[in-house]
Design a protein around this motif. Sequence first.
Motif, mmCIF file in Angstrom:
data_model
loop_
_atom_site.group_PDB
_atom_site.id
_atom_site.type_symbol
_atom_site.label_atom_id
_atom_site.label_comp_id
_atom_site.label_asym_id
_atom_site.label_seq_id
_atom_site.Cartn_x
_atom_site.Cartn_y
_atom_site.Cartn_z
ATOM 1 N N VAL A 33 -13.798 75.552 -8.134
ATOM 2 C CA VAL A 33 -12.740 75.168 -9.063
ATOM 3 C C VAL A 33 -12.656 73.651 -9.100
ATOM 4 C CG1 VAL A 33 -10.270 75.293 -9.571
ATOM 5 C CG2 VAL A 33 -11.421 77.250 -8.537
ATOM 6 N N GLU A 34 -12.655 73.113 -10.302
ATOM 7 C CA GLU A 34 -12.558 71.654 -10.453
ATOM 8 C C GLU A 34 -11.845 71.416 -11.777
ATOM 9 O OE1 GLU A 34 -16.379 69.844 -9.657
ATOM 10 O OE2 GLU A 34 -15.669 68.050 -10.691
ATOM 11 N N VAL A 35 -10.515 71.294 -11.706
ATOM 12 C CA VAL A 35 -9.740 71.280 -12.954
ATOM 13 C C VAL A 35 -8.682 70.200 -12.954
ATOM 14 C CG1 VAL A 35 -10.010 73.729 -13.498
ATOM 15 C CG2 VAL A 35 -8.171 73.011 -11.978
ATOM 16 N N SER A 36 -8.275 69.808 -14.155
ATOM 17 C CA SER A 36 -7.076 68.988 -14.288
ATOM 18 C C SER A 36 -6.278 69.496 -15.474
ATOM 19 C CB SER A 36 -7.432 67.508 -14.440
ATOM 20 O OG SER A 36 -7.913 67.255 -15.740
ATOM 21 N N LYS A 37 -4.968 69.372 -15.357
ATOM 22 C CA LYS A 37 -4.077 69.905 -16.388
ATOM 23 C C LYS A 37 -2.761 69.152 -16.377
ATOM 24 C CE LYS A 37 -2.460 73.286 -19.161
ATOM 25 N NZ LYS A 37 -3.083 73.608 -20.447
ATOM 26 N N GLN A 38 -2.326 68.738 -17.551
ATOM 27 C CA GLN A 38 -1.032 68.081 -17.688
ATOM 28 C C GLN A 38 0.001 69.136 -18.062
ATOM 29 O OE1 GLN A 38 -0.895 64.604 -17.262
ATOM 30 N NE2 GLN A 38 1.336 64.858 -17.187
ATOM 31 N N LEU A 39 1.055 69.254 -17.247
ATOM 32 C CA LEU A 39 2.116 70.226 -17.533
ATOM 33 C C LEU A 39 3.441 69.477 -17.585
ATOM 34 C CD1 LEU A 39 0.798 72.753 -14.927
ATOM 35 C CD2 LEU A 39 0.972 73.347 -17.328
ATOM 36 N N PRO A 44 -7.406 74.991 -18.535
ATOM 37 C CA PRO A 44 -7.418 73.618 -18.033
ATOM 38 C C PRO A 44 -7.668 72.633 -19.174
ATOM 39 C CG PRO A 44 -9.433 74.781 -17.389
ATOM 40 C CD PRO A 44 -8.544 75.784 -18.052
ATOM 41 N N ASP A 45 -7.113 71.411 -19.027
ATOM 42 C CA ASP A 45 -7.403 70.372 -20.016
ATOM 43 C C ASP A 45 -8.845 69.895 -19.854
ATOM 44 O OD1 ASP A 45 -4.788 70.519 -20.825
ATOM 45 O OD2 ASP A 45 -4.121 68.818 -19.600
ATOM 46 N N ARG A 46 -9.233 69.781 -18.589
ATOM 47 C CA ARG A 46 -10.590 69.328 -18.284
ATOM 48 C C ARG A 46 -11.064 70.020 -17.027
ATOM 49 N NH1 ARG A 46 -9.111 64.721 -20.407
ATOM 50 N NH2 ARG A 46 -7.938 64.128 -18.568
ATOM 51 N N GLY A 47 -12.377 70.252 -16.937
ATOM 52 C CA GLY A 47 -12.915 70.762 -15.701
ATOM 53 C C GLY A 47 -13.658 72.059 -15.865
ATOM 54 N N MET A 48 -14.016 72.657 -14.722
ATOM 55 C CA MET A 48 -14.714 73.937 -14.784
ATOM 56 C C MET A 48 -14.324 74.882 -13.662
ATOM 57 S SD MET A 48 -18.574 72.481 -14.173
ATOM 58 C CE MET A 48 -19.222 74.010 -14.822
ATOM 59 N N ILE A 49 -14.495 76.166 -13.943
ATOM 60 C CA ILE A 49 -14.245 77.210 -12.956
ATOM 61 C C ILE A 49 -15.462 78.116 -12.967
ATOM 62 C CG2 ILE A 49 -12.813 79.185 -12.339
ATOM 63 C CD1 ILE A 49 -10.473 77.722 -13.750
#
Lengths: 226, 231
Positions: free
Chosen positions: A4-10, A49-54
């Motif tokens: 998991v390598e993600v970023s997300k603005q909430l 996710p806004d950016r990244g991968m799973i």
Amino acid sequence: MLRVEVSKQLGDFHLKASFGGEARVTGLFGASGAGKTSLINMIAGLLRPDRGMIVIDGEILDDTSAHTHVPAHRRRIGYVFQDARLFPHLDVRQNLDYGRRMNRVVDDPAQRARVIDLLDVGGLLDRRPGQLSGGERQRVALGRALLAQPRLLLLDEPLGSLDDERKVEILPYLVRLRDEANVPMVYVSHDANEMRQLATSVVMLNRGRVAGFGGIEILPGASLPA
Amino acid sequence: MFEISPAEWTAIELSLRVASVATLVATPLGIAVAWLLARRDFWGKSLLDALIHLPLVLPPVVTGYLLLLTFGRRGLIGGWLAEHVGLVFAFRWTGAALACGIMAFPLLVRPMRLSIEAVDRRLEQAAGTLGAAPWRVFSTITLPLALPGVLAGMVLGFAKAIGEFGATITFVSNIPGETQTISTAIYSLIQTPDGDTAALRLVVVSVIISLAALVISEWFARRAVQRLHGN
């Protein structure tokens, strides 16, 4: 194998996390508001996710650079929610059978009997969710997720809504699940004690960032605030 | 006094047929619209919402006249349907059903929409994680949990359809045996000398049907609450 390598603005909160590994039970440990639930919602495919991968077992579930997003119902990732979320119009038997029906898997009575036995829900089959105690509901939710034959099981504070007595009642089932069900799990909790008993590796989450990664020895002595 | 004449039976039978057909045809459409309004955001959503509610606020005679213009023999849609499909609405019972269906639609959609909105979306998410594709989530979770509301909407729509007067009489007139329903029959009887007792009989029938519809609708609403709580 999960990566998991993600970023997300909430809203004001920014979640940016990466972890991976082949642990049987990966514990996601952190205080309330650390981003634990958002993180596993992304693994489940309920949140993008806004950016990244799973990636799981080499299969890409999310890759924002390639606009890949596998929807939740095609991920084969089981999810046990804190509030069980049993279907109120179906009895326990139908709840347990739901995943198999939706995935059009051939009925496997032996497998069902194993899970029913493992979680001790044989006596509840004809009841409606409204007639179950909190602990019973959570056991049925575990069985329902397992019988959908997931390749990964996400558990979001499955003991969170139970009092201490019920926790003690359910914990052994989770340990049995870990040792016998042969499905890797991601276990979310803010309870250090629970973590020590269940996790085989720990990801510490703090305000949307990974603050530590290792064995259960990195857990603090006391639990974090709920 | 309580002997219902063959002519009155014809009006009652026609009313039931018109209202049943209107309700059955409007129901799938109503479920689809209710789901769209409850679960989706899209461009023109408030316009769709307003359009559905229009028959509720327009004078019925206006709705009826608009139907005559569009679905009449020389109307844009009516002419095409008559020529290519052989379906005629003007001055037929089918036209009465169309008028009643459109007038009943806002009342039919409302309980459906409310009951779909009341279904916990977290249950739908849970169904997704168990492998259910969106349309199967709808058919196995959303619709069964909203079913009492769907049935309540049907009953309410039926009750409205059976009492519809203004749009029906404007669009398809008041032809005994073809388009004369209970409402338009009562209207004719009141204007006929010695028609009072016959009118009164139809009034009693109409009160009974409407009352029954309300009671049944209330019963479904109570069932809805039980269902959502899983007892």
